[in-house]
Structure formats: structure tokens, C-alpha cells
Write an enzyme that holds these catalytic residues in place. Structure first.
Site, PDB file in Angstrom:
ATOM      1  N   GLY A  48       0.812  -1.333   0.163  1.00 57.31           N
ATOM      2  CA  GLY A  48       0.116  -0.068  -0.023  1.00 57.31           C
ATOM      3  C   GLY A  48       0.920   1.200  -0.045  1.00 57.31           C
ATOM      4  O   GLY A  48       2.103   1.219   0.638  1.00 57.31           O
ATOM      5  N   PHE A  86       1.619  10.205   2.970  1.00 57.46           N
ATOM      6  CA  PHE A  86       2.814  10.257   3.730  1.00 57.46           C
ATOM      7  C   PHE A  86       3.674   9.087   4.063  1.00 57.46           C
ATOM      8  O   PHE A  86       4.636   8.993   4.729  1.00 57.46           O
ATOM      9  CB  PHE A  86       2.254  10.719   5.338  1.00 57.46           C
ATOM     10  CG  PHE A  86       1.550  12.354   5.200  1.00 57.46           C
ATOM     11  CD1 PHE A  86       2.557  13.256   5.245  1.00 57.46           C
ATOM     12  CD2 PHE A  86       0.027  12.254   5.004  1.00 57.46           C
ATOM     13  CE1 PHE A  86       1.823  14.519   5.308  1.00 57.46           C
ATOM     14  CE2 PHE A  86      -0.468  13.603   4.906  1.00 57.46           C
ATOM     15  CZ  PHE A  86       0.522  14.550   4.985  1.00 57.46           C
ATOM     16  N   ALA A  87       3.198   7.761   3.798  1.00 59.44           N
ATOM     17  CA  ALA A  87       3.638   6.641   4.231  1.00 59.44           C
ATOM     18  C   ALA A  87       3.418   5.632   3.381  1.00 59.44           C
ATOM     19  O   ALA A  87       2.657   5.463   2.331  1.00 59.44           O
ATOM     20  CB  ALA A  87       3.544   6.269   5.511  1.00 59.44           C
ATOM     21  N   VAL A 130       3.258   1.052   2.908  1.00 58.20           N
ATOM     22  CA  VAL A 130       2.850   0.134   3.780  1.00 58.20           C
ATOM     23  C   VAL A 130       3.630  -1.347   3.237  1.00 58.20           C
ATOM     24  O   VAL A 130       3.377  -1.478   1.951  1.00 58.20           O
ATOM     25  CB  VAL A 130       1.571  -0.362   3.862  1.00 58.20           C
ATOM     26  CG1 VAL A 130       1.292  -1.514   5.005  1.00 58.20           C
ATOM     27  CG2 VAL A 130       0.846   0.999   4.758  1.00 58.20           C
ATOM     28  N   LYS A 169       4.254   0.099   8.615  1.00 60.30           N
ATOM     29  CA  LYS A 169       4.057   1.495   8.020  1.00 60.30           C
ATOM     30  C   LYS A 169       5.492   2.095   7.958  1.00 60.30           C
ATOM     31  O   LYS A 169       5.737   2.563   9.087  1.00 60.30           O
ATOM     32  CB  LYS A 169       2.833   1.986   8.507  1.00 60.30           C
ATOM     33  CG  LYS A 169       2.475   3.450   8.123  1.00 60.30           C
ATOM     34  CD  LYS A 169       1.317   3.821   9.057  1.00 60.30           C
ATOM     35  CE  LYS A 169       0.497   5.197   8.079  1.00 60.30           C
ATOM     36  NZ  LYS A 169      -0.613   5.691   8.974  1.00 60.30           N
ATOM     37  N   ASP A 224     -11.124  11.553  11.697  1.00 60.91           N
ATOM     38  CA  ASP A 224     -10.737  11.231   9.936  1.00 60.91           C
ATOM     39  C   ASP A 224     -11.595   9.922   9.893  1.00 60.91           C
ATOM     40  O   ASP A 224     -11.034   9.124   9.101  1.00 60.91           O
ATOM     41  CB  ASP A 224      -9.426  11.200   9.849  1.00 60.91           C
ATOM     42  CG  ASP A 224      -9.139  11.407   8.268  1.00 60.91           C
ATOM     43  OD1 ASP A 224     -10.081  11.633   7.609  1.00 60.91           O
ATOM     44  OD2 ASP A 224      -8.346  10.854   7.876  1.00 60.91           O
TER      45      ASP A 224
END
Length: 564
Positions: free
Chosen positions: A142, A146-147, A149, A164, A259
Site C-alpha cells: 500500500g 505520507f507513508a 505499507v 508502515k 478522520d
């Protein structure tokens, strides 16, 4: 030494910082143990340390000092290392190398059971530095803003985890990027619920920060719904119960997510469509602390009070998550969000006005009690809106609550005959509360989460009514172990080779090789000063090695490998 982004370029003059003695009384789940520490004078001292979820405390008769645990880096020292303290002990010593803001400390213990307990605590509440040695990464599964996975296997137990990965350079360039990472770590460590993604470890390497998380096999909830169509009423009820119970757990810990949206709801497996996992706490905040961001969320799902918030006004409550959850339920029932528009601006406008069509055809086909729950969750006026705890008591969940209570009663009855447990586990000399996490999935049974009850149990040293520091101080004074206790006599070495003498020998041979001084005596000779020192060593409680004679080799640290 690794330059940590969590140090923010700051350095400390000392490892320990003096703190108020009453701070111990504010801590939960305290672990206590006496560790061996090497001093600057090349002496072995005993330090009485206490660890909570937030800090490590050094307790003496006179004062209390602390070091923050959240940004502390920990490396595990093997028994085969040749640290000064290990070389001066007949027992196998297990150790930790602790560091933060340029200062470090190495502590050792021969007690393997207590070492394992502290090791487990460090893994959960500190930052580790051995990611590439501990995990085997297979592939990227994934990618977000910002990251990235990855899927990885932990080598010691062969269990698969989701990793992550955050780029340190990228996060440093974002506004409050590092602070938001720390905030996410702190909040996730406080949560322990079967429907919330679990953070097991945090690692830092030269280039990256790694979160070790649950591997969620079922994918995104919305994608599953697109494939299977509308969810049956029974499945929808269990899904709603799991999400509301996760929110209730968060809100009891004074944490709000802010969120909630379908993309952040994952399915644990492919076996069913209701065991959801709430993920992504990048915008979460603690209601008792100043938030990094005050107006945030996803258009179409954010609560109207967040959009209307003005700096200086009263901050919104945890009911903002209830509103977002209500939007998700509405979407799952009708197939559409209540706030539509041609662009983000128009969606936000409708979101803020909060006009919802509860007469929509598919919504009216839902069970009456579910309709009532969702309408109560989507009230624009916050005072009219239900809290997550009130949602749990709604008649819509009456049957599930009954089933859940039956499981709880059965679990508690099973413990009645186990007199050693009662309400807590006693670890070392400290009583720790270790209740099992609640399982809100009606198809699952609740099992004990007690994994640390393998050692001999001893009564707690904490007496109700007195401050924890005063009791620790009295205990140390009684044992006459203020800062340092007598080191046991070194026994005759069992191995044919004296490791300490070998270390002394190697050190002098190094000096010979480096031509650091001339006319060096043969350290193996019987009349050699070093040989005399070694022979005298077995009859002394402490040994002080002259600095101008030799140096003890420092503890080896793992070599950092190439980053992802």
C-alpha cells in the site's frame, strides 16, 4: 550514533533529570527492578529503577530522577557481549542500551524473567533500532500521502505484520510532521481494542521510521461492499456495534479520531464482513492536550462543528466521531453520502449545512431501530447528538449487548476458582492490572490476555495510603542500598578460560600492536602486574581498573543495514 528526528537537534547534559517525587503516584502499571550499572569510576553499582508507560525513574533514598520513555531508543545487549559489567560477573547478564538526546545508559540483570518483562515493555513503549535485523520485508502492499505499507515477517516468531514506513526527510519537511508522528505513536500506544489497529513496535533507522502493525487481510470495507452489494441487516448490526465500541474505547481514553471514513475501516479477514479494524490515527488528538491541528477531516464525513470551529472558542467534543460514524452507516445503507456536490467546495458547504434526507428510499427500508440510531448520531446540534457510550445503550444493540454480557459473565466465573489472579497479576514486587481486551465480536469468545504470569509471584511492595516514592525510599533505606549495594563475591570461574583475564590480555596486546607504550609486560606471565590483578580479582567485591593501564572494549551494537 543514530541521529534521531525525535530529538529535534537537542542534547542533554545528563541522562537523568530530577523530578517531583509525587510524579510516581500519577503513574500506572509500574515495573520495578534493581539493575547493575557500570560507573565512570569503573565500579559496578546497583540502581533501583521503576518504569511506567511514559518514563523510567531512578529511585534513591534522597530524590527521584526520570528519563522519557517515548523517545528513548533501546537496543538489547546479548549475554555474549563483552561489556565491562558482563566481564566482571560470574553470571549471565542480560542488558539494555538506552539512549536519547545524546546521552546513553547500559543496565544489566541476571534475572531472565524480569529481563523479558522489561524487554516486552520497552518494545511497546520505546523506540527500537534493530528493524532490519528483526524483520524480513517481502513486498509493498500500500501507499499513501505520507507513508508506504509493506508486508514483513518477524524473524523470531515467524509472524506476519504490516509495516508502515515513513521517510524521515519527507516528514521533516512537512509542517509539524515530526510532531504528528510522535502524537500518533503516543495515542496508538494508549489503545488496546480488538477493533482498533494495534501498534506493536516503533523502529528508527538512518532514513526511516517504521510502525509495526497488525496485518489486516480483508482489505477496505467499502471495496468489499462494492463486491458483495448491500450488507444484510444482521451483518450491518454487528459492524455498527464493533465500530461504536471502538469509538467508546477511544473516547474513554479521551482520544478522538477526527478522520473516520470508509477508507480507514478495514476488514480483519475474508471470513465475514463485520469484523472491522479502525486504522490511520494521523489526525487523532487527545482532548486533554493542545491539538496540533484544530480544523481537519475529510469533506463529506467531517462533523459540522469542526468546520464551524473558530480559534479561541470552546473546543469540540468526542461526539464529532459519532457524527462521522453515522455518515458511514448512512452510506452503507443507501449507497450514497448525504452531502454531494460537483467539487470539494460545494461538498463542504452541504456538509456544514448538515441537511440530511432521512426519507431516502433505501434508508426507510432499514430496521426502525437502526434508522433511529443513525438519526440520533447525525444531529447537527451537538447537545442533541448521542455520545458513543449512549449509542452502545441504544435498543438497536440490545441483543448484542446481552450476548456480550453472557461472555463477560462466563469469563469472570472462570476466574473465581483461580485465587492467584483475582483482579491483577503480580509481577516482581509490583501489582499490575492486566485485564484482557474486550472482544466485541459476538461470534468470538473472550479469552484471557495474561501472558506474563510465568514467574514466581511476590506480594506488592506498595501500601495503600502512602506515596510510592516514600515507600520505595524506605525500602531502599532498610536494605541499605541507596545508590549502590554490595556486589556478591565473584565465584571461582567455571570455564577453563578466565574471560576477565582474557579481556585484560587482549587489551594489552592491542596496546602492543598500536605501539601505545614501550616495554609492556607479557600479560600471561605469572609475575606480571596484570596477572596479579587478575588473581586478586576473585577475592574482591569490586575491581577498579586504572584508566592508564588498559581500556575495556565497548559493547558491540548491531550494524545498520541498507534502508528500504
Amino acid at each position: 550514533m543514530l541521529q534521531s528526528i525525535f530529538d529535534f537537534g537537542q542534547t542533554r547534559s545528563t541522562f537523568w533529570q530530577k523530578c517531583d517525587k509525587g510524579l510516581l503516584d500519577e503513574q500506572n502499571e509500574l515495573l520495578e527492578h534493581e539493575f547493575l550499572v557500570g560507573s565512570k569510576e569503573r565500579l559496578i553499582k546497583k540502581k533501583f529503577l521503576v518504569m511506567s508507560q511514559n518514563a523510567i525513574f531512578r529511585v534513591s533514598v534522597q530524590d527521584l530522577k526520570q528519563a522519557p520513555l517515548m523517545t528513548m531508543h533501546v537496543q538489547f545487549i546479548e549475554t555474549s557481549a563483552d561489556n565491562f559489567v558482563q566481564l566482571n560477573s560470574d553470571e549471565q547478564l542480560f542488558g539494555f542500551h538506552l539512549s536519547y538526546q545524546g546521552k546513553s545508559l547500559e543496565i544489566f540483570t541476571p534475572d531472565k524473567q524480569n529481563y523479558d518483562i522489561w524487554k516486552s515493555h520497552f518494545r511497546r513503549f520505546a523506540i527500537l533500532k534493530n528493524f532490519h535485523e528483526a524483520f524480513s520485508v517481502s513486498k509493498m502492499i500500500g501507499k499513501g500521502s505520507f507513508a508506504k505499507v509493506y508486508s514483513a515477517i518477524k524473524k523470531e516468531n515467524n509472524i506476519q505484520y504490516a509495516i508502515k514506513a515513513f521517510s524521515k526527510i519527507f516528514m521533516s519537511q512537512q509542517s509539524k510532521g515530526i510532531e504528528s508522528l510522535l502524537n500518533e505513536i503516543k495515542l496508538m500506544r494508549k489503545l488496546n481494542h480488538p477493533n482498533i489497529v494495534k501498534l506493536y513496535e516503533v523502529h528508527e533507522t538512518t532514513n526511516s521510521i517504521y510502525f509495526v502493525l497488525d496485518m489486516i487481510q480483508g482489505g477496505e470495507l467499502l471495496q468489499r461492499v462494492r463486491e458483495t452489494g448491500f450488507l444484510p441487516a444482521e451483518t450491518m448490526q454487528k459492524l455498527a456495534f464493533n465500530l461504536i465500541s471502538a469509538l467508546s474505547h477511544m473516547h474513554e481514553n479521551r482520544i478522538i479520531h477526527r478522520d473516520l471514513k470508509p477508507e480507514n475501516l478495514l476488514l480483519r479477514s475474508t471470513e465475514n464482513n463485520y469484523e472491522i479494524i479502525l486504522a490511520d490515527f494521523g489526525l487523532a488528538t487527545n482532548l486533554d492536550e493542545e491539538p496540533l491541528f484544530k480544523r481537519c477531516g475529510t469533506p463529506g464525513f467531517v462533523a459540522p462543528e469542526i468546520l464551524e470551529y473558530i480559534d479561541g472558542s470552546e473546543f469540540y467534543s468526542d461526539k464529532c466521531d459519532v457524527f462521522s460514524a453515522g455518515i458511514i452507516f448512512y452510506l452503507l445503507i443507501t449507497g450514497n453520502t448525504p452531502f454531494v456536490g460537483n467539487d470539494q467546495k460545494s461538498i463542504l458547504k452541504n456538509n456544514k449545512q448538515c441537511e440530511i434526507d432521512f426519507k431516502e428510499h433505501h434508508f426507510k427500508l432499514a430496521p426502525i431501530q437502526m434508522q433511529d440510531l443513525i438519526q440520533s448520531m447525525l444531529q447537527k446540534k451537538v447537545s442533541y447528538r448521542l455520545s458513543s457510550q449512549e449509542c452502545m445503550r441504544h435498543p438497536y444493540f440490545k441483543q448484542l449487548v446481552k450476548e456480550y454480557q453472557v461472555q463477560i459473565d462466563k469469563y469472570q466465573n472462570n476466574l473465581l476458582g483461580y485465587s492467584e489472579l483475582k483482579n491483577a497479576i503480580k509481577i516482581g514486587t509490583q501489582e499490575l492490572e492486566q485485564r484482557s481486551p474486550l472482544n466485541f465480536n459476538s461470534s468470538e469468545s473472550i479469552s484471557s490476555n495474561i501472558s506474563q504470569n510465568r514467574q514466581d509471584q511476590r506480594k506488592s511492595s506498595i501500601i495503600v495510603g502512602a506515596s510510592k516514592f516514600s515507600q520505595y525510599s524506605a525500602k531502599l533505606s532498610k536494605q541499605n542500598s541507596r545508590e549502590i549495594a554490595d556486589i556478591p563475591l565473584k565465584q571461582e570461574p567455571r570455564k577453563p578460560r578466565d574471560l576477565h583475564r582474557l579481556a585484560l590480555t587482549n587489551s594489552q596486546l592491542k596496546q602492543i600492536a598500536n605501539n601505545q607504550f614501550e616495554n609492556v609486560e607479557d600479560p600471561t606471565a605469572e609475575d606480571c602486574n596484570v596477572g596479579i590483578m587478575v588473581r586478586q580479582y576473585n577475592s574482591t567485591r569490586q575491581i577498579r581498573i586504572p584508566d592508564n593501564t588498559l581500556k575495556i572494549k565497548e559493547c558491540n551494537t548491531p550494524t545498520m543495514q541498507k534502508q528500504l
